[in-house]
Design an enzyme around this catalytic site. Structure first.
Site, PDB file in Angstrom:
ATOM      1  N   GLU A 185       0.871  -1.268  -0.030  1.00 42.10           N
ATOM      2  CA  GLU A 185       0.062   0.112  -0.038  1.00 42.10           C
ATOM      3  C   GLU A 185       0.758   1.288  -0.014  1.00 42.10           C
ATOM      4  O   GLU A 185       0.446   2.493   0.665  1.00 42.10           O
ATOM      5  CB  GLU A 185      -1.099  -0.114   1.286  1.00 42.10           C
ATOM      6  CG  GLU A 185      -1.788  -1.148   1.130  1.00 42.10           C
ATOM      7  CD  GLU A 185      -3.305  -1.095   1.627  1.00 42.10           C
ATOM      8  OE1 GLU A 185      -3.467  -0.033   2.548  1.00 42.10           O
ATOM      9  OE2 GLU A 185      -4.091  -1.517   1.077  1.00 42.10           O
TER      10      GLU A 185
HETATM   11  S1  MYA Z   1      -1.728  -2.147  -3.767  1.00 40.71           S
HETATM   12  C1  MYA Z   1      -0.596  -1.325  -4.450  1.00 40.71           C
HETATM   13  C2  MYA Z   1      -0.032  -0.159  -3.669  1.00 40.71           C
HETATM   14  N1  MYA Z   1       0.840   0.675  -4.488  1.00 40.71           N
HETATM   15  C3  MYA Z   1       1.033   1.797  -4.042  1.00 40.71           C
HETATM   16  O1  MYA Z   1       0.613   2.428  -2.756  1.00 40.71           O
HETATM   17  C4  MYA Z   1       1.787   2.682  -5.094  1.00 40.71           C
HETATM   18  C5  MYA Z   1       2.770   3.899  -4.310  1.00 40.71           C
HETATM   19  N2  MYA Z   1       2.772   4.994  -5.169  1.00 40.71           N
HETATM   20  C6  MYA Z   1       1.978   5.845  -5.137  1.00 40.71           C
HETATM   21  O2  MYA Z   1       1.006   5.951  -4.177  1.00 40.71           O
HETATM   22  C7  MYA Z   1       1.986   7.153  -6.171  1.00 40.71           C
HETATM   23  O3  MYA Z   1       2.668   6.430  -7.078  1.00 40.71           O
HETATM   24  C8  MYA Z   1       2.713   8.199  -5.515  1.00 40.71           C
HETATM   25  C9  MYA Z   1       2.816   9.443  -6.322  1.00 40.71           C
HETATM   26  C10 MYA Z   1       2.435   8.909  -4.122  1.00 40.71           C
HETATM   27  C11 MYA Z   1       4.391   7.705  -5.356  1.00 40.71           C
HETATM   28  N3  MYA Z   1      -5.003  10.651  -2.843  1.00 40.71           N
HETATM   29  O4  MYA Z   1       2.204  13.620  -9.316  1.00 40.71           O
HETATM   30  P1  MYA Z   1       1.691  12.674  -8.250  1.00 40.71           P
HETATM   31  C12 MYA Z   1      -3.129  12.699  -7.170  1.00 40.71           C
HETATM   32  C13 MYA Z   1      -5.639  11.299  -3.852  1.00 40.71           C
HETATM   33  O5  MYA Z   1       2.181  13.182  -6.992  1.00 40.71           O
HETATM   34  P2  MYA Z   1       3.114  10.450  -8.839  1.00 40.71           P
HETATM   35  C14 MYA Z   1      -1.174  -2.967  -2.313  1.00 40.71           C
HETATM   36  O6  MYA Z   1      -0.078  -2.906  -1.965  1.00 40.71           O
HETATM   37  C15 MYA Z   1      -2.352  13.982  -7.196  1.00 40.71           C
HETATM   38  O7  MYA Z   1      -3.193  15.259  -6.315  1.00 40.71           O
HETATM   39  N4  MYA Z   1      -5.076  11.871  -4.839  1.00 40.71           N
HETATM   40  O8  MYA Z   1       1.902  11.264  -8.759  1.00 40.71           O
HETATM   41  C16 MYA Z   1      -2.244  -4.169  -1.876  1.00 40.71           C
HETATM   42  C17 MYA Z   1      -2.209  14.526  -8.382  1.00 40.71           C
HETATM   43  O9  MYA Z   1      -3.585  15.087  -8.797  1.00 40.71           O
HETATM   44  P3  MYA Z   1      -3.321  16.346  -9.411  1.00 40.71           P
HETATM   45  C18 MYA Z   1      -3.613  11.546  -5.015  1.00 40.71           C
HETATM   46  O10 MYA Z   1       4.437  11.198  -8.577  1.00 40.71           O
HETATM   47  C19 MYA Z   1      -1.912  -4.462  -0.601  1.00 40.71           C
HETATM   48  C20 MYA Z   1      -2.084  13.157  -8.952  1.00 40.71           C
HETATM   49  O11 MYA Z   1      -2.803  12.139  -8.179  1.00 40.71           O
HETATM   50  C21 MYA Z   1      -2.983  10.869  -4.063  1.00 40.71           C
HETATM   51  O12 MYA Z   1       3.118   9.274 -10.015  1.00 40.71           O
HETATM   52  C22 MYA Z   1      -3.035  -5.096   0.205  1.00 40.71           C
HETATM   53  C23 MYA Z   1      -0.652  12.709  -9.462  1.00 40.71           C
HETATM   54  O13 MYA Z   1       0.109  12.945  -8.346  1.00 40.71           O
HETATM   55  C24 MYA Z   1      -3.697  10.197  -2.892  1.00 40.71           C
HETATM   56  N5  MYA Z   1      -3.046   9.507  -2.040  1.00 40.71           N
HETATM   57  O14 MYA Z   1       2.631   9.434  -7.508  1.00 40.71           O
HETATM   58  C25 MYA Z   1      -3.467  -4.768   1.625  1.00 40.71           C
HETATM   59  N6  MYA Z   1      -1.751  10.504  -4.627  1.00 40.71           N
HETATM   60  O15 MYA Z   1      -2.539  16.822 -10.434  1.00 40.71           O
HETATM   61  C26 MYA Z   1      -4.691  -5.185   2.233  1.00 40.71           C
HETATM   62  C27 MYA Z   1      -1.540  11.324  -5.615  1.00 40.71           C
HETATM   63  O16 MYA Z   1      -4.887  16.885  -9.633  1.00 40.71           O
HETATM   64  C28 MYA Z   1      -4.517  -4.521   3.708  1.00 40.71           C
HETATM   65  N7  MYA Z   1      -2.853  11.959  -5.976  1.00 40.71           N
HETATM   66  O17 MYA Z   1      -2.678  17.401  -8.129  1.00 40.71           O
HETATM   67  C29 MYA Z   1      -4.266  -5.236   4.665  1.00 40.71           C
HETATM   68  C30 MYA Z   1      -3.842  -4.746   5.767  1.00 40.71           C
HETATM   69  C31 MYA Z   1      -3.322  -5.708   6.839  1.00 40.71           C
HETATM   70  C32 MYA Z   1      -2.625  -5.063   8.093  1.00 40.71           C
HETATM   71  C33 MYA Z   1      -1.743  -6.388   8.511  1.00 40.71           C
HETATM   72  C34 MYA Z   1      -1.372  -5.819  10.227  1.00 40.71           C
HETATM   73  C35 MYA Z   1      -0.477  -6.797  10.823  1.00 40.71           C
END
Ligand code: MYA
Length: 625
Positions: free
Chosen positions: A393
Site C-alpha cells: 500500500e
Molecule cells: S496495492 C499497491 C500499492 N501501491 C502503492 O501504494 C503505490 C505507491 N505509489 C503512489 O502512491 C504514487 O505513485 C505516489 C505519487 C504517491 C508515489 N489521494 O504527481 P503525483 C493525485 C488522492 O504525486 P506520482 C497493495 O499494496 C495528485 O493530487 N489523490 O503522482 C495491496 C495528483 O493530482 P493533481 C492523490 O508522482 C496491499 C495526481 O494524483 C493521491 O506518479 C493489500 C498525480 O500525483 C492520494 N493519495 O505518484 C493490503 N496521490 O494533479 C490489504 C496522488 O490533480 C490491507 N494523488 O494534483 C491489509 C492490511 C493488513 C494489516 C496487517 C497488520 C499486521
C-alpha cells in the site's frame, strides 16, 4: 496537490494547526458502536473456537468452511452500503472490525482488506449505478471476492508507470494487454478492478492516461498465475494476472477514461487507513503478549517485569500503542466526516503505524528471548506477518516523500506569489503585508494559532510544543524551498526529513485530540472506550491518570523524534553519505547468485514458474491459497 478540501497536515507546512479539524476527536454513534461490539463478539467466538493460526500459517490458506461461515455472518459486506446488501458501516466502524480480524490472523485480515478496503472500493467511489447494482450485492455476500490490480513487474512504487495497455475499439469496447503481480485474492477473485494505460485527448493532443476497468474471470484472454509463497501473512492469497487481448466491454470502464490514476490513489487512501488500524491492533497485541510473558518469565530469581530494561520496553510499547490507536481512528474519522482531505493523513497513519508495529514485533521477540525465535510460540509468526506492512500500500519511503513533497507545494505556491508581489509591489501590497506578518510572528515566537476548542490545561505544555514544532516545520520548509527551488524533489534526504517532521506532528496532534476527548468524557461523566479497549465505560480518576501518563510519554517520544529529524536537516553528513553510497554502487561485487527481476511474469519469476503445490495446475484458482 490540487485539492479544494482543507488538510490538517498540509496546513502544518504553513505553520498552522487547524483546530476545527483537530477537535473534537471523532466518535462513532452509540448505535454503530453497539453493532460493532456485538459483531466482534460473534466473530471472536467463532474464530477462537474454529480457527488455528498455526495451521493457517503452515497450510498457507484459510479453511474453506471458515470462509463459508464468515460469509454467512456477513463479514464480507460490512462496509458495503445497506441498499446494496451490506452492513453500511462507517469507515471507523469498519476499521474496528478489520482491526479485530487482522489481529486474529493477518492473512485473514488481508483477504478482507483486499476485498473491502481496496478491491470493491473503486466501484463504491467511482462506479455508476448499474455497476454498483451489479457488483456490490455479490461482493457483500462474499459470493464474489474482489481484487485491486495496479502493481506490475516494472511498476511498484511508481504506480503511474504501469505498462498494461488498452485500446478502444470501434464498437466502444477495449482490448487489454499486460500483466499484474502480487494481486491480493488473485487466485479466486470474481471482480478485478485493473488499471491500464489508454490513449486519451488532452488539450487537443493524444496522450496516455490510466483508465480503470472491471474485469471478470471468464473474459477470454484473462489468466491467473499460481499463488505465491510468502514470508508471512500466509493465509492470504496473491497471484499474478495476465491479460492477452482481453476484450473489455464499454460498460466495464470505471469512471471516465483517463481518470484511473486518481481512482487508484483514492482507493489507496482507504486501504492505508485500514492498514493503519490493523497495525494499531498488532501493536496492542504485542503489548499484551510482551507484558504477559514478562510477568510470568523469571530470570535471576525475579520476573522480567521487575527489571528496568524490560519496563522501559513495555512503557514504550504502551505509548506507541496509544499513539497508533489515536492516529488510526482520527484518520478514519476524517474520512467519515467527508469535508476534509485525508490523502496525506492516510499516508502518515500508514507510515507511523507500520513502523510502530515493526518496533513492537521486534521487542516482543526480544523479550521472549530464544522462545521468540522458534515455532510453537506466536512471536516468530507475528514477526514475519508484520514485515509486509512497511512495504505494501505504498512503501514507507515513498509515502514519506509523498507527504514531504505534497506538503511543500503549499509554501512553494506562497513563495511564488510573494516573488510575483515583489515584482508588482503596489498592486499586491496586501499579500506582502500578510507574508511579512507571518514571518514577524515566527521571528518573535508569538502569534499562536487561535485554538477555538477549549483545551484541557493538563495538555497545554504538549500543545505549546506542538505549536512551536509546527513553526519549525514551516521555517524548515521555506528554507528548503529557497535553497533548492525546483530541485527539491531530488533532495530526498531533505524531503524525507520534512515528511517525517509532518508525520510526527500529525500523529502527536491526533494523540492530543484523543486524550482531550477522554478527559472531556471523564468531566461529563460520559462513557468512552479507554485506550486499548473497545468497550465504552465511565472513566475513574485512576484511569485518567494512566491516560495522562501515556499521553505524556507518547508526546515526549514524538518530540524527540521530531527534533532528530529537524536537526538532521543541517545535513552535515549528507555529502559524506552520498559519497560513500557512490563508492558502494561503483565498487561492490555482485553476488554469485543473482535473482531475476520478474519482468516476464511467470517466465522469469521463480515462485510463479510452475504449480504452487504438487498436483496443482498453474493458474488453477484456489480459495485462500
Ligand atoms: S496495492 C499497491 C500499492 N501501491 C502503492 O501504494 C503505490 C505507491 N505509489 C503512489 O502512491 C504514487 O505513485 C505516489 C505519487 C504517491 C508515489 N489521494 O504527481 P503525483 C493525485 C488522492 O504525486 P506520482 C497493495 O499494496 C495528485 O493530487 N489523490 O503522482 C495491496 C495528483 O493530482 P493533481 C492523490 O508522482 C496491499 C495526481 O494524483 C493521491 O506518479 C493489500 C498525480 O500525483 C492520494 N493519495 O505518484 C493490503 N496521490 O494533479 C490489504 C496522488 O490533480 C490491507 N494523488 O494534483 C491489509 C492490511 C493488513 C494489516 C496487517 C497488520 C499486521
Amino acid at each position: 496537490m490540487a485539492n479544494e478540501k482543507p488538510s490538517l497536515t498540509r496546513e502544518l507546512f504553513h505553520g498552522t494547526i487547524d483546530d476545527s479539524i483537530l477537535f473534537p476527536y471523532p466518535r462513532i454513534s452509540d448505535q454503530e458502536d453497539r453493532l460493532v461490539s456485538e459483531f466482534i463478539g460473534r466473530l471472536r467466538a467463532y474464530c477462537e473456537a474454529n480457527l488455528d493460526r498455526e495451521w493457517i500459517d503452515e497450510n498457507e490458506r484459510i479453511p474453506e468452511e471458515a470462509i463459508e461461515e464468515l460469509k454467512r455472518m456477513g463479514l464480507f459486506g460490512i462496509s458495503i452500503p445497506k441498499e446494496h446488501g451490506g452492513m453500511g458501516l462507517s469507515q471507523s466502524a469498519y476499521c474496528r472490525i478489520f482491526e479485530y480480524v487482522t489481529g486474529f490472523d493477518p492473512g485473514l485480515g488481508i483477504m478482507l482488506g483486499v476485498h473491502l478496503s481496496i478491491g470493491i472500493k473503486g466501484i463504491q467511489l467511482a462506479g455508476n449505478e448499474a455497476q454498483k447494482a451489479l457488483y456490490l450485492p455479490k461482493a457483500a455476500t462474499g459470493e464474489w471476492f474482489a481484487s485491486f490490480a495496479l502493481t506490475e513487474p516494472e511498476a511498484g512504487s511508481d504506480a503511474a508507470g504501469i505498462k498494461s495497455r488498452a485500446e478502444r475499439q470501434d464498437d466502444g469496447s477495449w482490448i487489454l494487454n499486460g500483466s499484474k503481480i502480487w494481486i491480493g485474492n488473485g487466485s479466486f477473485s470474481e471482480i478485478i478492478v485493473a488499471f491500464a494505460q489508454t490513449p486519451v485527448q488532452r488539450d487537443g493532443k493524444t496522450v496516455d492516461r490510466v483508465t480503470a476497468f472491471i474485469l471478470r474471470p471468464g473474459m477470454p484472454g484473462f489468466e491467473r498465475g499460481p499463488a505465491l509463497r510468502k514470508m508471512g501473512a500466509r493465509g492470504s492469497n496473491q497471484a499474478e494476472l495476465y491479460f492477452k487481448d482481453v476484450r473489455v466491454p464499454a460498460e466495464n470502464v470505471l469512471g471516465e477514461p483517463g481518470e484511473g490514476f486518481k481512482i487508484a490513489m483514492r482507493v489507496l487512501n482507504s486501504g492505508r487507513q485500514g492498514l493503519s488500524a490493523g497495525a494499531a491492533g498488532g501493536v496492542k497485541q504485542c503489548l499484551r503478549l510482551a507484558t504477559d510473558w514478562a510477568r510470568r518469565r523469571e530470570q535471576f530469581g525475579q520476573p522480567l517485569v521487575s527489571y528496568e530494561s524490560i519496563q522501559g520496553k513495555l512503557a514504550d510499547l504502551a505509548a506507541d500503542a496509544f499513539t497508533a490507536e489515536s492516529v488510526a481512528y482520527f484518520t478514519t474519522g476524517l474520512n467519515d466526516r467527508g469535508d476534509v482531505d485525508y490523502a496525506l493523513e492516510s499516508a502518515a497513519a500508514k507510515v507511523w503505524n507500520s513502523d510502530a508495529l515493526d518496533r513492537a514485533v521486534d521487542e516482543v521477540v526480544q523479550i521472549a528471548g530464544g522462545r521468540g525465535f522458534v515455532k510453537g510460540y506466536p512471536y516468530e509468526r507475528m514477526y514475519r506477518d508484520a514485515r509486509i506492512t512497511r512495504i505494501f500500500e505504498g512503501t514507507n519511503e515513498v509515502l514519506r516523500l509523498f507527504v514531504g513533497l505534497s506538503g511543500l507545494q503549499g509554501p512553494g505556491e506562497a513563495l511564488k506569489e510573494v516573488a510575483a508581489a515583489l515584482r508588482e509591489p503596489v498592486k499586491q501590497i496586501g499579500l506582502l503585508t500578510d507574508f511579512a506578518a507571518g514571518r514577524v510572528r515566527l521571528a518573535l515566537g508569538g502569534g499562536e494559532p487561535a485554538l477555538e476548542a477549549e483545551l484541557n490545561p493538563r495538555l497545554q505544555t504538549h500543545f505549546d510544543y506542538l505549536v512551536e514544532h509546527t513553526r519549525d516545520l514551516r521555517i524548515a520548509a521555506e528554507r528548503a524551498l529557497r535553497r533548492h527551488g525546483k530541485k527539491i524533489p531530488e533532495r530526498q534526504f531533505i524531503v524525507t526529513r520534512l515528511g517525517d517532521m509532518a508525520i510526527e506532528l500529525y500523529v502527536r496532534a491526533a494523540t492530543l485530540s484523543h486524550t482531550q476527548a477522554l478527559l472531556q468524557a471523564r468531566a461529563a461523566g460520559a462513557t468512552v472506550a479507554p485506550p486499548f479497549t473497545s468497550t465504552r465505560q465511565p472513566l475513574d480518576d485512576d484511569s485518567v491518570q494512566r491516560i495522562l501518563r501515556l499521553c505524556d510519554l507518547a508526546c515526549m517520544r514524538s518530540g524527540l523524534r521530531f527534533r532528530a529529524a529537524r536537526e538532521a536537516l543541517n545535513g552535515s553528513r549528507d555529502d559524506l553519505v552520498r559519497a560513500v553510497a557512490a563508492d558502494v554502487i561503483a565498487q561492490t561485487d555482485a553476488p554469485t547468485d543473482t535473482h531475476p527481476m520478474g519482468e516476464q511474469g511467470r517466465a522469469a519469476h521463480p515462485t510463479a514458474a510452475g504449480p504452487a503445490r504438487p498436483g496443482e495446475t498453474a493458474g488453477e484458482p484456489r480459495m485462500g491459497m
